[in-house]
Design a protein around this motif. Sequence first.
Motif, short mmCIF file in Angstrom:
data_model
loop_
_atom_site.label_atom_id
_atom_site.label_comp_id
_atom_site.label_asym_id
_atom_site.label_seq_id
_atom_site.Cartn_x
_atom_site.Cartn_y
_atom_site.Cartn_z
N VAL A 67 0.87 -1.17 0.00
CA VAL A 67 0.00 0.00 0.00
C VAL A 67 0.91 1.22 0.00
CG1 VAL A 67 -1.79 1.26 1.27
CG2 VAL A 67 -1.78 -1.26 1.28
N ILE A 68 0.61 2.18 -0.88
CA ILE A 68 1.42 3.39 -0.93
C ILE A 68 0.53 4.63 -0.80
CG2 ILE A 68 3.30 2.39 -2.27
CD1 ILE A 68 2.18 3.85 -4.72
N ALA A 69 1.16 5.69 -0.35
CA ALA A 69 0.52 7.00 -0.27
C ALA A 69 1.31 7.95 -1.16
CB ALA A 69 0.51 7.51 1.16
N GLU A 70 0.57 8.79 -1.85
CA GLU A 70 1.19 9.81 -2.69
C GLU A 70 0.68 11.18 -2.27
OE1 GLU A 70 1.93 7.99 -7.04
OE2 GLU A 70 -0.19 8.16 -6.48
N ALA A 71 1.53 12.16 -2.37
CA ALA A 71 1.17 13.56 -2.19
C ALA A 71 1.81 14.32 -3.34
CB ALA A 71 1.67 14.10 -0.85
N GLU A 72 1.01 15.04 -4.07
CA GLU A 72 1.48 15.80 -5.22
C GLU A 72 2.27 14.93 -6.19
OE1 GLU A 72 3.38 19.40 -3.87
OE2 GLU A 72 1.72 19.83 -2.50
N GLY A 73 1.78 13.69 -6.39
CA GLY A 73 2.38 12.79 -7.37
C GLY A 73 3.63 12.06 -6.92
N GLU A 74 4.07 12.29 -5.68
CA GLU A 74 5.27 11.64 -5.17
C GLU A 74 4.90 10.62 -4.10
OE1 GLU A 74 8.50 12.25 -6.17
OE2 GLU A 74 7.63 13.56 -7.71
N ILE A 75 5.53 9.44 -4.14
CA ILE A 75 5.31 8.44 -3.11
C ILE A 75 5.93 8.94 -1.82
CG2 ILE A 75 5.80 6.08 -2.35
CD1 ILE A 75 5.68 5.24 -5.31
N CYS A 76 5.10 9.01 -0.76
CA CYS A 76 5.59 9.56 0.50
C CYS A 76 5.34 8.62 1.68
CB CYS A 76 4.96 10.92 0.76
SG CYS A 76 3.16 10.91 0.78
N GLY A 77 4.75 7.46 1.43
CA GLY A 77 4.52 6.51 2.51
C GLY A 77 4.18 5.15 1.95
N THR A 78 4.46 4.13 2.75
CA THR A 78 4.18 2.77 2.31
C THR A 78 4.09 1.83 3.51
OG1 THR A 78 4.89 0.98 0.83
CG2 THR A 78 6.63 2.13 2.02
N VAL A 79 3.39 0.74 3.30
CA VAL A 79 3.39 -0.39 4.22
C VAL A 79 3.12 -1.63 3.38
CG1 VAL A 79 0.93 -0.26 4.87
CG2 VAL A 79 2.58 -1.30 6.44
N SER A 80 3.80 -2.72 3.72
CA SER A 80 3.61 -3.99 3.01
C SER A 80 2.76 -4.92 3.86
CB SER A 80 4.97 -4.66 2.73
OG SER A 80 5.77 -3.84 1.91
N LEU A 81 1.82 -5.57 3.21
CA LEU A 81 0.94 -6.54 3.87
C LEU A 81 1.21 -7.90 3.25
CD1 LEU A 81 -1.52 -7.20 5.70
CD2 LEU A 81 -2.96 -6.66 3.72
#
Length: 193
Positions: A64-78
């Motif tokens: 799972v990733i999070a983007e802000a203004e088109g840039e990946i800024c967070g992640t967690v793997s499940l």
Amino acid sequence: MSEQARSPFQIRCADFSDGWALAQLLIDCFKDMPGGAPSQAVLNDANREDSRALLTTREKGVIVIAEAEGEICGTVSLFATHAAGSEVWRHGGYGLRHLAVAREQRGRGLGRLLLGQAEALAFERGANCLCVHIPAGSPRLAALFTTRGYLRDPSGDFDRGSFAYWEGYYLPAAKSLSEGLSAEPAASPLSPV
């Protein structure tokens, strides 16, 4: 209003094209860990293979990733119970790994948002708990999990030698539901694992 609706972050499942940006985020974030994890500890061959499997098939889990203004800024793997790299020690559990939030996005609720998405996906898939390892000596990270209902479980601890000692925590499905944590993901384009 859902947590996602109030958020400046877009949450989605990663795909293979996100691999390079994910690798760089993990290296940057894990340097901030106690002891300053070297990039070879974060992105060793085993971790690369585990992550590659999650980017190519949803059967083993999802990143799972999070983007802000088109840039990946967070992640967690499940990781599903049976997936290589899951590090699950409790029967029927799913594993969380590689929670990372870019330094400039910390303190804005992104870690909680990513965890909420991963928890919802795991419980939808039938997990009876979620297992996670936290580096010893990381009180803020431990607090992030314990405030969500995760319980300390020393039977899940393990030592990675000179790199770090990892403490086991788990979230039982029943506890997450009974304490009011949402079992449904916030509105997002996430596909079920």
